[in-house]
Design an enzyme around this catalytic site. Structure first.
Site, PDB file in Angstrom:
ATOM      1  N   ASN A  45      12.772 -65.628  19.310  1.00  0.00           N
ATOM      2  CA  ASN A  45      11.999 -65.020  20.394  1.00  0.00           C
ATOM      3  C   ASN A  45      10.545 -64.919  19.939  1.00  0.00           C
ATOM      4  OD1 ASN A  45      11.438 -63.579  22.858  1.00  0.00           O
ATOM      5  ND2 ASN A  45      11.395 -61.694  21.649  1.00  0.00           N
ATOM      6  N   HIS A  77       7.355 -62.349  20.671  1.00  0.00           N
ATOM      7  CA  HIS A  77       7.078 -61.050  21.286  1.00  0.00           C
ATOM      8  C   HIS A  77       5.581 -60.782  21.186  1.00  0.00           C
ATOM      9  CE1 HIS A  77       7.797 -56.964  22.597  1.00  0.00           C
ATOM     10  NE2 HIS A  77       7.000 -56.551  21.637  1.00  0.00           N
ATOM     11  N   ARG A 112      15.737 -60.413  29.813  1.00  0.00           N
ATOM     12  CA  ARG A 112      16.978 -59.636  29.878  1.00  0.00           C
ATOM     13  C   ARG A 112      17.437 -59.307  28.475  1.00  0.00           C
ATOM     14  NH1 ARG A 112      16.938 -57.879  34.881  1.00  0.00           N
ATOM     15  NH2 ARG A 112      16.362 -59.578  36.261  1.00  0.00           N
ATOM     16  N   THR A 147      18.150 -60.717  16.775  1.00  0.00           N
ATOM     17  CA  THR A 147      19.340 -59.992  16.313  1.00  0.00           C
ATOM     18  C   THR A 147      19.683 -58.963  17.386  1.00  0.00           C
ATOM     19  OG1 THR A 147      18.046 -58.289  15.195  1.00  0.00           O
ATOM     20  CG2 THR A 147      18.621 -60.250  13.887  1.00  0.00           C
ATOM     21  N   GLU A 183       0.223 -67.753  21.129  1.00  0.00           N
ATOM     22  CA  GLU A 183       1.669 -68.011  21.221  1.00  0.00           C
ATOM     23  C   GLU A 183       1.931 -69.508  21.332  1.00  0.00           C
ATOM     24  OE1 GLU A 183       3.488 -65.754  24.348  1.00  0.00           O
ATOM     25  OE2 GLU A 183       2.768 -63.836  23.599  1.00  0.00           O
TER      26      GLU A 183
HETATM   27  N1  NHR Z   1      18.135 -59.329  23.063  1.00  0.00           N
HETATM   28  C1  NHR Z   1      18.430 -58.929  21.814  1.00  0.00           C
HETATM   29  N2  NHR Z   1      19.684 -58.572  21.560  1.00  0.00           N
HETATM   30  N3  NHR Z   1      17.504 -58.894  20.821  1.00  0.00           N
HETATM   31  C2  NHR Z   1      16.226 -59.241  21.080  1.00  0.00           C
HETATM   32  O1  NHR Z   1      15.359 -59.181  20.086  1.00  0.00           O
HETATM   33  C3  NHR Z   1      15.848 -59.664  22.384  1.00  0.00           C
HETATM   34  C4  NHR Z   1      16.854 -59.692  23.379  1.00  0.00           C
HETATM   35  C5  NHR Z   1      16.534 -60.083  24.688  1.00  0.00           C
HETATM   36  C6  NHR Z   1      15.237 -60.416  25.016  1.00  0.00           C
HETATM   37  C7  NHR Z   1      12.833 -60.637  24.433  1.00  0.00           C
HETATM   38  C8  NHR Z   1      12.030 -59.288  24.375  1.00  0.00           C
HETATM   39  C9  NHR Z   1      10.539 -59.528  24.382  1.00  0.00           C
HETATM   40  O2  NHR Z   1      10.047 -60.586  24.012  1.00  0.00           O
HETATM   41  C10 NHR Z   1      14.243 -60.364  24.039  1.00  0.00           C
HETATM   42  C11 NHR Z   1      14.538 -60.008  22.731  1.00  0.00           C
HETATM   43  C12 NHR Z   1      13.041 -57.770  27.695  1.00  0.00           C
HETATM   44  C13 NHR Z   1      13.174 -56.434  27.382  1.00  0.00           C
HETATM   45  C14 NHR Z   1      13.602 -55.426  28.422  1.00  0.00           C
HETATM   46  O3  NHR Z   1      13.522 -54.231  28.212  1.00  0.00           O
HETATM   47  C15 NHR Z   1      12.910 -56.046  26.083  1.00  0.00           C
HETATM   48  C16 NHR Z   1      12.547 -56.987  25.123  1.00  0.00           C
HETATM   49  C17 NHR Z   1      12.444 -58.325  25.444  1.00  0.00           C
HETATM   50  C18 NHR Z   1      12.668 -58.718  26.744  1.00  0.00           C
HETATM   51  N4  NHR Z   1      14.096 -55.888  29.598  1.00  0.00           N
HETATM   52  C19 NHR Z   1      14.514 -55.052  30.724  1.00  0.00           C
HETATM   53  C20 NHR Z   1      16.041 -54.853  30.695  1.00  0.00           C
HETATM   54  O4  NHR Z   1      16.465 -53.769  31.070  1.00  0.00           O
HETATM   55  C21 NHR Z   1      14.246 -55.720  32.042  1.00  0.00           C
HETATM   56  C22 NHR Z   1      12.776 -55.895  32.260  1.00  0.00           C
HETATM   57  C23 NHR Z   1      12.483 -56.677  33.524  1.00  0.00           C
HETATM   58  O5  NHR Z   1      13.413 -57.299  34.063  1.00  0.00           O
HETATM   59  O6  NHR Z   1      11.310 -56.685  33.899  1.00  0.00           O
HETATM   60  O7  NHR Z   1      16.743 -55.811  30.336  1.00  0.00           O
HETATM   61  O8  NHR Z   1       9.792 -58.590  24.703  1.00  0.00           O
END
Ligand code: NHR
Length: 202
Positions: free
Chosen positions: A92, A94, A76, A126, A159
């Site tokens: 995190n 990635h 999320r 961040t 990882e």
């Molecule tokens: N939040 C912030 N503010 N900054 C980061 O660097 C974050 C974060 C929240 C999660 C993990 C990240 C990854 O490891 C993370 C880093 C989910 C999405 C996403 O688009 C993007 C990046 C990451 C995790 N999520 C969708 C959404 O709309 C939902 C996707 C789903 O539920 O399948 O939230 O990649």
């Protein structure tokens, strides 16, 4: 998450105070319980909106006064104000060689681009998604015939090595946030430490 939890139970300086999931019924919760770790579910689906979700999540985290918040498979997007409260205390991992391929479906995108290298990156969280200061990066080759499955397995094996290592660095006081300009062993970390992994992961 399970790898970090097991490592902490064995020989690490850090202890896992709590494992929190945004979804009920996930394997990570059962695994953590089996390891004797406290768990909570803060349901995203049952929350009225993101603000309500983050309020409950923050209260759940803060009840444990953790030194560090570790996102491991957390999917999320977290708001800027929420993330700022944990500035320098939230990590995190990635699955890409950041700054390449922020966001989702990294393995597929690497294959589509025809890249010959891929990997995973541990970074401070961040407000900018996958955009915080980079700490440690694992690099793996992309092999002929790779699929999303073989590639993601190769990356995930790395990882499990690099994420516990960064947590150790923080627990040992070797890695410091320094107001957004991280220091490792007192030296500015302008780019991530890079570790190369061979073709032996399948
Ligand atoms: N939040 C912030 N503010 N900054 C980061 O660097 C974050 C974060 C929240 C999660 C993990 C990240 C990854 O490891 C993370 C880093 C989910 C999405 C996403 O688009 C993007 C990046 C990451 C995790 N999520 C969708 C959404 O709309 C939902 C996707 C789903 O539920 O399948 O939230 O990649």
């Amino acid at each position: 998450m399970a790898t970090i939890a097991r490592a902490c139970l064995q020989n690490r300086l850090a202890a896992v105070a709590v494992v929190i999931s945004d979804r009920p019924g996930v394997a990570g919760i059962t695994t953590a319980q089996d390891l004797g770790i406290e768990t909570h579910v803060v349901s995203w689906k049952s929350a009225a909106d993101r603000a309500a979700f983050e309020l409950t999540l923050g209260q759940c985290i803060d009840a444990y006064t953790p030194d560090l918040v570790v996102l491991a498979g957390f999917m999320r997007v977290l708001s800027g104000p929420f993330v700022e409260r944990y500035a320098g205390r939230m990590l995190n991992i990635h699955p890409s060689l950041l700054p390449k391929y922020t966001g989702l479906h990294t393995h597929r995108r690497v294959l589509e681009a025809g890249d010959t290298a891929h990997g995973a990156t541990v970074h401070f969280v961040t407000p900018e998604l996958d955009g915080g200061p980079l700490i440690l990066q694992a690099r793996v080759p992309v092999n002929a015939g790779d699929t999303e499955a073989t590639l993601s397995a190769r990356v995930q094996a790395t990882e499990h090595v690099i994420y516990p290592r960064v947590i150790d660095w923080i627990a040992e006081g070797r890695l410091e946030w320094n107001g957004g300009h991280p220091l490792l062993d007192g030296k500015a970390l302008h780019e991530p430490v890079v570790e190369y992994f061979g073709a032996s992961y399948q």
